[in-house]
Design a protein around this motif. Structure first.
Motif, PDB file in Angstrom:
ATOM      1  N   UNK A  18     -72.541  -0.230  82.190  1.00 26.41           N
ATOM      2  CA  UNK A  18     -72.044  -1.053  82.915  1.00 26.41           C
ATOM      3  C   UNK A  18     -73.220  -1.984  83.743  1.00 26.41           C
ATOM      4  N   UNK A  19     -72.427  -2.909  84.733  1.00 29.39           N
ATOM      5  CA  UNK A  19     -73.698  -4.360  84.732  1.00 29.39           C
ATOM      6  C   UNK A  19     -74.624  -2.742  86.405  1.00 29.39           C
ATOM      7  N   UNK A  20     -75.438  -3.856  87.198  1.00 29.95           N
ATOM      8  CA  UNK A  20     -76.302  -2.403  88.077  1.00 29.95           C
ATOM      9  C   UNK A  20     -75.479  -2.591  89.334  1.00 29.95           C
ATOM     10  N   UNK A  21     -76.731  -2.048  90.254  1.00 33.55           N
ATOM     11  CA  UNK A  21     -75.420  -1.462  91.585  1.00 33.55           C
ATOM     12  C   UNK A  21     -75.375  -2.937  92.304  1.00 33.55           C
ATOM     13  N   UNK A  22     -75.614  -3.132  93.019  1.00 38.52           N
ATOM     14  CA  UNK A  22     -75.131  -4.510  94.084  1.00 38.52           C
ATOM     15  C   UNK A  22     -76.768  -4.928  94.334  1.00 38.52           C
ATOM     16  N   UNK A  39     -71.715 -13.591  85.636  1.00 41.51           N
ATOM     17  CA  UNK A  39     -70.911 -13.417  86.397  1.00 41.51           C
ATOM     18  C   UNK A  39     -69.227 -13.688  86.211  1.00 41.51           C
ATOM     19  N   UNK A  40     -68.463 -13.070  86.360  1.00 35.59           N
ATOM     20  CA  UNK A  40     -66.830 -13.828  86.082  1.00 35.59           C
ATOM     21  C   UNK A  40     -66.667 -15.144  85.921  1.00 35.59           C
ATOM     22  N   UNK A  41     -67.350 -15.985  86.562  1.00 36.73           N
ATOM     23  CA  UNK A  41     -67.389 -17.666  86.029  1.00 36.73           C
ATOM     24  C   UNK A  41     -68.193 -17.770  85.079  1.00 36.73           C
ATOM     25  N   UNK A  42     -68.777 -17.071  83.870  1.00 31.70           N
ATOM     26  CA  UNK A  42     -69.196 -16.790  82.433  1.00 31.70           C
ATOM     27  C   UNK A  42     -68.225 -16.677  81.889  1.00 31.70           C
ATOM     28  N   UNK A  43     -67.075 -15.798  81.961  1.00 30.71           N
ATOM     29  CA  UNK A  43     -66.603 -14.836  80.993  1.00 30.71           C
ATOM     30  C   UNK A  43     -65.007 -15.925  80.787  1.00 30.71           C
ATOM     31  N   UNK A  44     -64.352 -16.912  79.818  1.00 28.41           N
ATOM     32  CA  UNK A  44     -63.603 -17.933  80.018  1.00 28.41           C
ATOM     33  C   UNK A  44     -62.638 -17.527  78.303  1.00 28.41           C
ATOM     34  N   UNK A  73     -73.832 -11.047  70.441  1.00 31.47           N
ATOM     35  CA  UNK A  73     -72.945 -10.076  70.585  1.00 31.47           C
ATOM     36  C   UNK A  73     -72.935  -8.988  70.477  1.00 31.47           C
ATOM     37  N   UNK A  74     -72.715  -8.963  71.730  1.00 27.85           N
ATOM     38  CA  UNK A  74     -72.057  -7.919  73.297  1.00 27.85           C
ATOM     39  C   UNK A  74     -71.295  -8.165  73.429  1.00 27.85           C
ATOM     40  N   UNK A  75     -69.938  -7.302  74.063  1.00 26.17           N
ATOM     41  CA  UNK A  75     -68.290  -8.444  74.666  1.00 26.17           C
ATOM     42  C   UNK A  75     -68.776  -7.583  76.149  1.00 26.17           C
ATOM     43  N   UNK A  76     -68.551  -8.690  76.486  1.00 28.93           N
ATOM     44  CA  UNK A  76     -68.526  -8.633  78.305  1.00 28.93           C
ATOM     45  C   UNK A  76     -67.593  -8.758  78.619  1.00 28.93           C
ATOM     46  N   UNK A  77     -67.146  -7.922  79.665  1.00 31.09           N
ATOM     47  CA  UNK A  77     -66.001  -7.334  80.696  1.00 31.09           C
ATOM     48  C   UNK A  77     -66.191  -7.241  82.108  1.00 31.09           C
ATOM     49  N   UNK A  78     -65.307  -7.367  82.467  1.00 35.49           N
ATOM     50  CA  UNK A  78     -65.023  -7.764  84.681  1.00 35.49           C
ATOM     51  C   UNK A  78     -64.201  -7.076  84.278  1.00 35.49           C
ATOM     52  N   UNK A  79     -64.866  -5.304  86.302  1.00 34.38           N
ATOM     53  CA  UNK A  79     -63.761  -4.079  86.351  1.00 34.38           C
ATOM     54  C   UNK A  79     -63.766  -4.339  87.258  1.00 34.38           C
ATOM     55  N   UNK A  80     -64.456  -5.275  87.997  1.00 35.35           N
ATOM     56  CA  UNK A  80     -63.474  -5.902  89.258  1.00 35.35           C
ATOM     57  C   UNK A  80     -64.009  -7.340  89.918  1.00 35.35           C
ATOM     58  N   UNK A  81     -61.935  -7.034  91.143  1.00 34.94           N
ATOM     59  CA  UNK A  81     -62.303  -8.884  91.186  1.00 34.94           C
ATOM     60  C   UNK A  81     -61.117  -9.197  90.572  1.00 34.94           C
ATOM     61  N   UNK A  82     -62.163 -10.484  89.483  1.00 33.08           N
ATOM     62  CA  UNK A  82     -61.038 -10.511  88.740  1.00 33.08           C
ATOM     63  C   UNK A  82     -60.876 -10.206  87.577  1.00 33.08           C
ATOM     64  N   UNK A  83     -60.012  -8.881  87.696  1.00 33.02           N
ATOM     65  CA  UNK A  83     -60.419  -7.931  86.371  1.00 33.02           C
ATOM     66  C   UNK A  83     -59.825  -8.195  84.724  1.00 33.02           C
ATOM     67  N   UNK A  99     -78.343 -10.558  82.035  1.00 34.31           N
ATOM     68  CA  UNK A  99     -78.070  -9.299  82.438  1.00 34.31           C
ATOM     69  C   UNK A  99     -76.944  -9.445  82.940  1.00 34.31           C
ATOM     70  N   UNK A 100     -76.151  -8.247  83.415  1.00 31.15           N
ATOM     71  CA  UNK A 100     -74.881  -8.499  83.713  1.00 31.15           C
ATOM     72  C   UNK A 100     -75.106  -8.520  85.396  1.00 31.15           C
ATOM     73  N   UNK A 101     -73.662  -9.137  86.400  1.00 28.93           N
ATOM     74  CA  UNK A 101     -73.785  -8.670  87.269  1.00 28.93           C
ATOM     75  C   UNK A 101     -72.755  -7.540  87.692  1.00 28.93           C
ATOM     76  N   UNK A 102     -72.886  -7.040  89.489  1.00 25.83           N
ATOM     77  CA  UNK A 102     -72.467  -5.652  89.273  1.00 25.83           C
ATOM     78  C   UNK A 102     -70.947  -5.567  88.731  1.00 25.83           C
ATOM     79  N   UNK A 103     -70.406  -6.643  88.489  1.00 24.93           N
ATOM     80  CA  UNK A 103     -69.040  -6.137  88.406  1.00 24.93           C
ATOM     81  C   UNK A 103     -68.666  -6.423  87.186  1.00 24.93           C
ATOM     82  N   UNK A 104     -69.692  -6.563  86.342  1.00 23.56           N
ATOM     83  CA  UNK A 104     -69.420  -6.581  84.918  1.00 23.56           C
ATOM     84  C   UNK A 104     -70.148  -5.072  84.065  1.00 23.56           C
ATOM     85  N   UNK A 105     -68.621  -4.994  83.191  1.00 24.93           N
ATOM     86  CA  UNK A 105     -69.933  -3.409  81.802  1.00 24.93           C
ATOM     87  C   UNK A 105     -69.575  -4.399  80.671  1.00 24.93           C
TER      88      UNK A 105
END
Length: 172
Positions: A18-22, A39-44, A73-83, A99-105
């Protein structure tokens, strides 16, 4: 020789985290240059979009958040907000480490078992989206419950186990 298989994500994963605690990344920790925060704005469209720009933290701060550091090579997912956003960090990424934001894993794929680009694209298929979002809650802020645990149990079809091929390339 290759073999198409259906596997659980945990069978092809080197790491899921997971990303870090907020509270670990705050505006007051931002610097002008350093390690960028995804953050989520980077995943398209299964790709990392670097055109939006980044907030940065120091290398020392990123080291303290080592479990939330991701690499090409890592695959990033958003788990909160724009899931349901999923993107691969490409080998030709602008930075070596993020580094991931707190809404990514993220998922770090075992390269001897699967291709991370295939995995990222698979999560954009109708069945991939469905399996990722089946544990989602739309109450309050949309979120995926227990994202890392649930990701491990997702079955993915079409994985080519590359073990024999990989061993042939690396034999002495």
């Amino acid at each position: 020789m290759t073999e198409w298989q259906t596997v659980h994500i945990e069978e092809i994963a080197k790491k899921i985290a997971m990303g870090p605690f907020g509270s670990n990344i705050k505006v007051k920790t931002f610097v002008f240059t350093g390690v960028p925060i995804i953050s989520g704005q980077h995943l398209h469209n299964s790709r990392l979009d670097e055109s939006a720009g980044y907030n940065f933290i120091t290398k020392e701060h990123a080291a303290k958040l080592s479990n939330s550091n991701v690499f090409p090579g890592d695959v990033v997912f958003t788990h909160a907000g724009t899931i349901g956003q999923v993107a691969l960090i490409p080998e030709a990424a602008a930075y070596y480490r993020y580094v991931l934001s707190q809404r990514q894993f993220y998922l770090r794929v075992d390269l001897s078992k699967a291709d991370p680009a295939f995995v990222a694209r698979w999560f954009h298929s109708p069945i991939g989206k469905h399996r990722l979002l089946m544990h989602a809650s739309q109450v309050g802020v949309p979120s995926i419950s227990r994202p890392a645990s649930n990701l491990k149990t997702i079955k993915i079809e079409g994985i080519i186990y590359l073990t024999i091929w990989h061993q042939a390339l690396h034999c002495d």
